[in-house]
Structures are given as structure tokens and as C-alpha cells.
Scaffold this motif. Structure first.
Motif, short mmCIF file in Angstrom:
data_model
loop_
_atom_site.label_atom_id
_atom_site.label_comp_id
_atom_site.label_asym_id
_atom_site.label_seq_id
_atom_site.Cartn_x
_atom_site.Cartn_y
_atom_site.Cartn_z
N LYS A 5 0.76 -1.24 -0.20
CA LYS A 5 0.13 -0.13 -0.03
C LYS A 5 0.99 1.23 0.00
O LYS A 5 1.89 1.16 0.57
N GLU A 6 0.49 2.25 -0.74
CA GLU A 6 1.02 3.39 -0.52
C GLU A 6 0.38 4.39 0.35
O GLU A 6 -0.90 4.70 0.15
N GLU A 71 -4.47 6.41 1.13
CA GLU A 71 -3.99 5.09 0.80
C GLU A 71 -4.13 4.81 -0.62
O GLU A 71 -5.36 5.02 -0.83
N LEU A 72 -3.37 3.97 -1.18
CA LEU A 72 -3.56 3.38 -2.64
C LEU A 72 -3.28 2.04 -2.55
O LEU A 72 -1.93 1.83 -2.07
N ALA A 89 -3.39 -0.91 -9.85
CA ALA A 89 -3.97 -0.27 -8.31
C ALA A 89 -5.39 -0.44 -8.52
O ALA A 89 -6.00 -0.53 -9.68
N ASP A 90 -5.88 -0.52 -7.39
CA ASP A 90 -7.31 -0.77 -7.12
C ASP A 90 -8.03 0.63 -7.53
O ASP A 90 -9.16 0.39 -7.60
N ASP A 91 -7.35 1.64 -7.77
CA ASP A 91 -7.97 2.83 -7.73
C ASP A 91 -7.32 3.59 -8.98
O ASP A 91 -6.46 4.45 -8.69
N SER A 93 -7.67 6.28 -10.75
CA SER A 93 -7.96 7.57 -10.80
C SER A 93 -6.87 8.20 -9.64
O SER A 93 -6.13 9.09 -9.91
N LYS A 94 -6.95 7.64 -8.55
CA LYS A 94 -5.86 7.99 -7.56
C LYS A 94 -4.38 7.69 -7.93
O LYS A 94 -3.61 8.45 -7.74
N LEU A 95 -4.16 6.47 -8.81
CA LEU A 95 -3.00 6.06 -9.27
C LEU A 95 -2.70 7.11 -10.25
O LEU A 95 -1.42 7.76 -10.26
N ARG A 96 -3.43 7.62 -11.24
CA ARG A 96 -3.13 8.65 -12.08
C ARG A 96 -2.86 10.00 -11.40
O ARG A 96 -1.75 10.66 -11.77
N GLU A 97 -3.19 10.27 -10.49
CA GLU A 97 -3.21 11.49 -9.83
C GLU A 97 -1.87 11.56 -8.99
O GLU A 97 -1.06 12.23 -9.01
#
Length: 109
Positions: A5-6, A71-72, A89-91, A93-97
Motif C-alpha cells: 500500500k502507498e 492510501e492506494l 492499482a485498485d483505484d 484515478s488515484k494512481l493517475r493523480e
């Protein structure tokens, strides 16, 4: 495959703040598997992103030290030829951001 997790924290851009976050992890016995620290250049803030394989203890250590985080879930990541990487990643949009925030730093060479 092990999932990591990040955690992304917004920190004050001043001496000692990053040390406080990493010290909290060290005192909890957490190994930092990857990180990125980027000053924002505005409002005296910066971003510290940290990857660990012990998210529950990481969250507790950071919250105890007074930090809130996002978290991501980061899945398999691959290094590919010609300086490319593949990240799952599971999200998305959050990864792209997250990647857009650190991309300008990587291109400053």
C-alpha cells in the motif's frame, strides 16, 4: 503475489517534518520499501508518499504521530525496457493523480 500500500501525506515544507514521519515508521519497526518526497512549491506544503508491506501498522504509526493519510492499493509493478514501468492499482484515478504529482520531478534530468 504480495500486495503493498502507498500512503500519501501532505507535510509542512520545513525542516524536521519528513524526519518526524519516517521516525514514526522506524520506531514502529516498519521497513520503507519505497518513497517519494516532493515539495509543492506553494503554501509551504509538500507530499510524502511511502510504500510498506504492513499497512495496518503503518497507518497506526502515522496516525499516532499526528499525520492523516490517503492510501492506494498498489498491485504488481513491472519495470519494462526503455525506462517504462507498468503499475496496477485498485483505484486508477488515484494512481493517475499520484503519478502526475511526481512525473515533473522525474523529468527534470
Amino acid at each position: 503475489m504480495e500486495q503493498t500500500k502507498e500512503f500519501a501525506l501532505t507535510l509542512d515544507d520545513r525542516p524536521g517534518t519528513l524526519a518526524k514521519a519516517t521516525d514514526a515508521l522506524a520506531k514502529a519497526g516498519i521497513n520503507i520499501e519505497g518513497y517519494c518526497a516532493v515539495p509543492s512549491g506553494k503554501d509551504g506544503k509538500g507530499t510524502f508518499r511511502v510504500v510498506t508491506s504492513d499497512p495496518a501498522t503503518t497507518r497506526k504509526a502515522l496516525e499516532t504521530a499526528g499525520f492523516a493519510e490517503n492510501e492506494l492499493n498498489v498491485g504488481p509493478t513491472y519495470s519494462i525496457t526503455r525506462n517504462r514501468i507498468a503499475i496496477s492499482a485498485d483505484d486508477f484515478s488515484k494512481l493517475r493523480e499520484s503519478l502526475q504529482e511526481v512525473a515533473p520531478v522525474a523529468r527534470r534530468k
